[in-house]
Design an enzyme around this catalytic site. Sequence first.
Site, short mmCIF file in Angstrom:
data_model
loop_
_atom_site.label_atom_id
_atom_site.label_comp_id
_atom_site.label_asym_id
_atom_site.label_seq_id
_atom_site.Cartn_x
_atom_site.Cartn_y
_atom_site.Cartn_z
N SER A 39 42.18 27.35 45.02
CA SER A 39 40.84 26.75 44.90
C SER A 39 39.93 27.03 46.09
O SER A 39 39.26 26.14 46.58
CB SER A 39 40.96 25.25 44.66
OG SER A 39 41.65 25.03 43.44
N HIS B 253 53.62 36.09 42.49
CA HIS B 253 52.60 35.05 42.26
C HIS B 253 53.25 33.87 41.52
O HIS B 253 54.13 34.08 40.67
CB HIS B 253 51.44 35.62 41.44
CG HIS B 253 50.27 34.69 41.39
ND1 HIS B 253 50.23 33.63 40.52
CD2 HIS B 253 49.15 34.61 42.14
CE1 HIS B 253 49.10 32.96 40.74
NE2 HIS B 253 48.43 33.54 41.71
N ASN C 144 41.85 37.90 42.76
CA ASN C 144 42.86 37.99 41.71
C ASN C 144 42.21 37.55 40.40
O ASN C 144 42.02 36.37 40.15
CB ASN C 144 44.04 37.05 42.07
CG ASN C 144 45.09 37.01 40.99
OD1 ASN C 144 45.08 37.83 40.06
ND2 ASN C 144 46.02 36.07 41.10
N GLU D 201 50.15 29.97 48.91
CA GLU D 201 49.40 29.37 47.81
C GLU D 201 50.16 28.17 47.26
O GLU D 201 50.98 28.31 46.34
CB GLU D 201 49.23 30.38 46.67
CG GLU D 201 48.45 31.60 47.02
CD GLU D 201 47.79 32.19 45.78
OE1 GLU D 201 46.56 32.22 45.74
OE2 GLU D 201 48.50 32.58 44.85
N GLY E 200 43.77 26.58 40.90
CA GLY E 200 42.97 26.34 39.70
C GLY E 200 42.32 24.97 39.65
O GLY E 200 42.05 24.44 38.57
N LYS F 123 43.37 37.71 37.52
CA LYS F 123 44.37 37.23 36.54
C LYS F 123 44.11 37.89 35.18
O LYS F 123 43.78 39.07 35.15
CB LYS F 123 44.35 35.70 36.48
CG LYS F 123 44.55 35.08 37.88
CD LYS F 123 44.77 33.61 37.85
CE LYS F 123 44.98 33.11 39.29
NZ LYS F 123 45.24 31.69 39.35
N GLU G 201 52.34 32.16 39.14
CA GLU G 201 52.26 32.21 37.68
C GLU G 201 53.32 33.15 37.10
O GLU G 201 53.76 32.97 35.97
CB GLU G 201 50.83 32.59 37.25
CG GLU G 201 49.89 31.42 37.48
CD GLU G 201 48.44 31.77 37.72
OE1 GLU G 201 48.04 32.92 37.45
OE2 GLU G 201 47.70 30.89 38.20
#
Length: 253
Positions: free
Chosen positions: A214, A96, A9, A166, A172, A11, A98
């Site tokens: 991560s 997702h 991904n 996730e 991150g 992003k 985000e």
Amino acid sequence: MKKKLVVANWKMNPESLSEAEKLFEGVKKITTRLKNVQTVIIPPFVYLPALTKKYKGNKISFGAQNVFFESNGSYTGEISIPMLEDMKVDYVIVGHSERRSMGESNEIVHKKIKAVLSSGLVAILCIGEKERDSSADYLSFLKEELVVALRLIPKTQLKNLVVAYEPLWTIGKTEDEAMKSEQVHEMVIFIRKILAERFGKRVAMSVPVLYGGSVEPGNAKDLIKEGEISGFLVGHASLNKDDFNEILKIVNT
Ligand code: PGA
């Protein structure tokens, strides 16, 4: 043996098409040698036409980071499933964290999942708790995300579903802050249990469950060997060709 799935991904990266092509080239070489892994690259939408045109027929599949649930119409800024299909995209990430943090509710995620699963695309449904609490409310939170997303979805459509677990508190960060393989294994069991309640054990066992948060070369081996997962959803480490190639090699062995 069913192939493992490793999904990159990207992003909102990189900043230009030439960098995107360079990154893709850096991954392409190794994938021709991988027998046990299906690699999926998910770049920003704007790079999909050029990348799919140039690299079509490659062993790498393409995905999109988001999609809208209507096929066409007055929806400024949205991208539809037929558009993605026309671009030779096979996978699409739905829900997702985000996107959820920008306002995407479980209801919206459900509409998207419903639309994707009735098309020919594979949906990568992301679920994950923000934090852990001692009374384990996060388990109900996860259950709700999964149950609402898959509400009224016929069992036969689950062949096009991938679940990506996730946890937000691991995204991150560094490999030390990622989840440990035993914890991941527990969550895989939990997810399959919820799927089994609705769709039966056989279907629940056949849905691939990925881990994301991560994943780096340093923790990929433990996670894939002990976590009982079907693969990874990789964020920042997929932007570094050496790290991503290393992860692919680890998963392939
Ligand atoms: P990360 O991102 O690997 O950078 O933690 C994973 C994701 O958000 O999909």
